[in-house]
Design a protein around this motif. Structure first.
Motif, mmCIF file in Angstrom:
data_model
loop_
_atom_site.group_PDB
_atom_site.id
_atom_site.type_symbol
_atom_site.label_atom_id
_atom_site.label_comp_id
_atom_site.label_asym_id
_atom_site.label_seq_id
_atom_site.Cartn_x
_atom_site.Cartn_y
_atom_site.Cartn_z
ATOM 1 N N ILE A 93 0.825 -1.204 0.000
ATOM 2 C CA ILE A 93 0.000 0.000 0.000
ATOM 3 C C ILE A 93 0.861 1.256 0.000
ATOM 4 O O ILE A 93 0.494 2.280 -0.592
ATOM 5 C CB ILE A 93 -0.970 -0.011 1.213
ATOM 6 N N THR A 94 2.030 1.188 0.620
ATOM 7 C CA THR A 94 2.901 2.359 0.693
ATOM 8 C C THR A 94 3.443 2.774 -0.672
ATOM 9 O O THR A 94 3.850 3.919 -0.854
ATOM 10 C CB THR A 94 4.084 2.096 1.645
ATOM 11 N N SER A 95 3.454 1.856 -1.635
ATOM 12 C CA SER A 95 3.953 2.197 -2.966
ATOM 13 C C SER A 95 3.006 3.134 -3.703
ATOM 14 O O SER A 95 3.370 3.691 -4.743
ATOM 15 C CB SER A 95 4.189 0.930 -3.783
ATOM 16 N N PHE A 96 1.789 3.310 -3.191
ATOM 17 C CA PHE A 96 0.819 4.196 -3.814
ATOM 18 C C PHE A 96 0.734 5.545 -3.113
ATOM 19 O O PHE A 96 -0.060 6.404 -3.524
ATOM 20 C CB PHE A 96 -0.569 3.539 -3.814
ATOM 21 N N LEU A 97 1.515 5.720 -2.055
ATOM 22 C CA LEU A 97 1.474 6.956 -1.283
ATOM 23 C C LEU A 97 2.692 7.824 -1.589
ATOM 24 O O LEU A 97 3.783 7.317 -1.802
ATOM 25 C CB LEU A 97 1.435 6.637 0.215
ATOM 26 N N PRO A 98 2.525 9.152 -1.606
ATOM 27 C CA PRO A 98 3.665 10.046 -1.828
ATOM 28 C C PRO A 98 4.728 9.852 -0.747
ATOM 29 O O PRO A 98 4.412 9.552 0.401
ATOM 30 C CB PRO A 98 3.036 11.446 -1.733
ATOM 31 N N ARG A 99 5.972 10.031 -1.130
ATOM 32 C CA ARG A 99 7.064 9.822 -0.179
ATOM 33 C C ARG A 99 7.009 10.807 0.985
ATOM 34 O O ARG A 99 7.486 10.510 2.080
ATOM 35 C CB ARG A 99 8.408 9.936 -0.901
ATOM 36 N N ASP A 100 6.468 11.979 0.730
ATOM 37 C CA ASP A 100 6.421 12.984 1.791
ATOM 38 C C ASP A 100 5.166 12.869 2.655
ATOM 39 O O ASP A 100 4.892 13.727 3.488
ATOM 40 C CB ASP A 100 6.509 14.396 1.204
ATOM 41 N N TRP A 101 4.385 11.801 2.423
ATOM 42 C CA TRP A 101 3.208 11.593 3.275
ATOM 43 C C TRP A 101 3.105 10.125 3.645
ATOM 44 O O TRP A 101 2.951 9.254 2.795
ATOM 45 C CB TRP A 101 1.914 12.015 2.570
ATOM 46 N N MET A 102 3.193 9.878 4.929
ATOM 47 C CA MET A 102 2.982 8.537 5.465
ATOM 48 C C MET A 102 2.207 8.690 6.769
ATOM 49 O O MET A 102 2.433 9.656 7.515
ATOM 50 C CB MET A 102 4.310 7.816 5.739
ATOM 51 N N PRO A 103 1.279 7.778 7.047
ATOM 52 C CA PRO A 103 0.506 7.903 8.291
ATOM 53 C C PRO A 103 1.410 7.798 9.515
ATOM 54 O O PRO A 103 2.390 7.059 9.506
ATOM 55 C CB PRO A 103 -0.482 6.725 8.212
ATOM 56 N N LYS A 104 1.077 8.545 10.541
ATOM 57 C CA LYS A 104 1.870 8.544 11.769
ATOM 58 C C LYS A 104 1.532 7.351 12.653
ATOM 59 O O LYS A 104 2.245 7.069 13.617
ATOM 60 C CB LYS A 104 1.642 9.853 12.532
ATOM 61 N N ARG A 105 0.449 6.683 12.331
ATOM 62 C CA ARG A 105 0.023 5.503 13.087
ATOM 63 C C ARG A 105 -0.121 4.329 12.124
ATOM 64 O O ARG A 105 -0.128 4.522 10.908
ATOM 65 C CB ARG A 105 -1.312 5.782 13.793
ATOM 66 N N PRO A 106 -0.235 3.120 12.650
ATOM 67 C CA PRO A 106 -0.401 1.956 11.750
ATOM 68 C C PRO A 106 -1.702 1.996 10.962
ATOM 69 O O PRO A 106 -1.826 1.320 9.949
ATOM 70 C CB PRO A 106 -0.384 0.762 12.717
ATOM 71 N N PHE A 107 -2.649 2.790 11.421
ATOM 72 C CA PHE A 107 -3.953 2.839 10.768
ATOM 73 C C PHE A 107 -4.335 4.268 10.414
ATOM 74 O O PHE A 107 -3.768 5.234 10.937
ATOM 75 C CB PHE A 107 -5.029 2.233 11.675
ATOM 76 N N VAL A 108 -5.301 4.377 9.504
ATOM 77 C CA VAL A 108 -5.943 5.649 9.215
ATOM 78 C C VAL A 108 -7.428 5.483 9.536
ATOM 79 O O VAL A 108 -7.913 4.360 9.722
ATOM 80 C CB VAL A 108 -5.755 6.063 7.740
ATOM 81 N N ARG A 109 -8.132 6.579 9.608
ATOM 82 C CA ARG A 109 -9.571 6.542 9.863
ATOM 83 C C ARG A 109 -10.298 6.608 8.526
ATOM 84 O O ARG A 109 -10.083 7.523 7.745
ATOM 85 C CB ARG A 109 -9.978 7.720 10.752
ATOM 86 N N LEU A 110 -11.143 5.613 8.272
ATOM 87 C CA LEU A 110 -11.936 5.591 7.043
ATOM 88 C C LEU A 110 -13.358 6.018 7.369
ATOM 89 O O LEU A 110 -14.050 5.355 8.147
ATOM 90 C CB LEU A 110 -11.936 4.198 6.410
ATOM 91 N N VAL A 111 -13.772 7.112 6.786
ATOM 92 C CA VAL A 111 -15.125 7.629 6.994
ATOM 93 C C VAL A 111 -16.064 6.936 6.017
ATOM 94 O O VAL A 111 -15.843 6.954 4.802
ATOM 95 C CB VAL A 111 -15.167 9.155 6.772
ATOM 96 N N ILE A 112 -17.092 6.289 6.535
ATOM 97 C CA ILE A 112 -18.077 5.627 5.674
ATOM 98 C C ILE A 112 -19.032 6.689 5.136
ATOM 99 O O ILE A 112 -19.786 7.309 5.885
ATOM 100 C CB ILE A 112 -18.860 4.541 6.437
ATOM 101 N N ASN A 113 -18.991 6.876 3.826
ATOM 102 C CA ASN A 113 -19.776 7.920 3.187
ATOM 103 C C ASN A 113 -20.898 7.304 2.353
ATOM 104 O O ASN A 113 -20.628 6.579 1.401
ATOM 105 C CB ASN A 113 -18.859 8.757 2.285
ATOM 106 N N TRP A 114 -22.148 7.582 2.753
ATOM 107 C CA TRP A 114 -23.294 7.142 1.941
ATOM 108 C C TRP A 114 -24.478 8.066 2.229
ATOM 109 O O TRP A 114 -24.947 8.137 3.372
ATOM 110 C CB TRP A 114 -23.673 5.697 2.250
ATOM 111 N N PRO A 115 -24.970 8.780 1.225
ATOM 112 C CA PRO A 115 -26.095 9.701 1.446
ATOM 113 C C PRO A 115 -27.339 8.970 1.940
ATOM 114 O O PRO A 115 -27.757 7.975 1.350
ATOM 115 C CB PRO A 115 -26.312 10.326 0.056
ATOM 116 N N GLY A 116 -27.869 9.466 3.030
ATOM 117 C CA GLY A 116 -28.996 8.808 3.684
ATOM 118 C C GLY A 116 -28.576 8.136 4.976
ATOM 119 O O GLY A 116 -29.415 7.784 5.815
#
Length: 223
Positions: A109-132
């Motif tokens: 997954i890190t190969s798809f992220l810019p070198r100057d941006w990496m998460p500071k924790r092992p995880f990120v927060r994924l917001v579930i987006n669905w209208p309604g």
């Protein structure tokens, strides 16, 4: 407004690939098991082909799709998800759930992220987006690194996103709020998990590290 995702039809490889769950689908087609579903069988929401030998991409292809709306997050880091068989845009979540059909599935997954941006924790927060359902404010921990600190693969991350949406629909489809702008109802006889395609994920809030998934779905067709 109806939108159509690019489609090139099943490939020879997809036609020969075995499918999970040995279910007899002779009632759906008079041809061989590997033939696409005939057009006379309406692909409306009431039929869930994902429980049979029929690959989701077969009945998703050429059908009217809609994209789940979201804000424009500009040049924020983004990770694309595409079909290994290049049938159409994105990957059916029902296939990701079974670790199938993702292009570059074993890439880190890190190969798809810019070198100057990496998460500071092992995880990120994924917001579930669905209208309604956005009033529920559902957020999930999406791990980009394993417990030993190694980056996870693109397939592992995509599989987790599919699991999140499966659980979200199962647990909360009855909490529909029709007053939300562009609300689209989920659940039986509406849009189900089998209709969803994952196109990508993008950072939506750099300060909090929140990400959002880009999702499309086969539009509901009344009987």
């Amino acid at each position: 407004m109806q939108q159509y995702l690019p489609s090139v039809g099943p490939t020879p490889e997809s036609l020969s690939r075995s499918r999970r769950n040995a279910v007899d689908i002779s009632a759906l087609t008079s041809n061989t098991r590997t033939s696409p579903i005939p057009s006379r069988f309406g692909r409306r929401n009431a039929i869930d082909y994902t429980s049979s030998l029929v690959k989701s991409d077969w009945w998703h292809a050429g059908q009217p799709h809609a994209f789940v709306p979201r804000h424009n997050y500009g040049a924020n880091p983004a990770v694309p998800f595409s079909s290994a068989e290049h049938v159409q845009a994105g990957v059916a979540m029902s296939e990701l759930e079974n670790h199938q059909d993702l292009n570059h599935s074993s890439a880190l997954i890190t190969s798809f992220l810019p070198r100057d941006w990496m998460p500071k924790r092992p995880f990120v927060r994924l917001v579930i987006n669905w209208p309604g359902y956005n009033h529920l404010q559902i957020v999930k921990k999406l791990f980009l690194f394993s417990h030993n600190g190694n980056p996870r693969t693109l397939m592992e991350v995509a599989h987790d996103i599919a699991d999140f949406y499966r659980s979200f629909i199962h647990e909360f489809h009855t909490a529909f709020n029709s007053a939300e702008h562009g609300a689209v109802r989920l659940g039986p006889n509406y849009v189900t998990f089998g209709h969803l395609r994952l196109l990508g994920m993008q950072l939506c809030n750099p300060s909090s590290g929140d990400w959002i998934a880009d999702v499309s779905y086969v539009q509901f067709r009344a009987a």
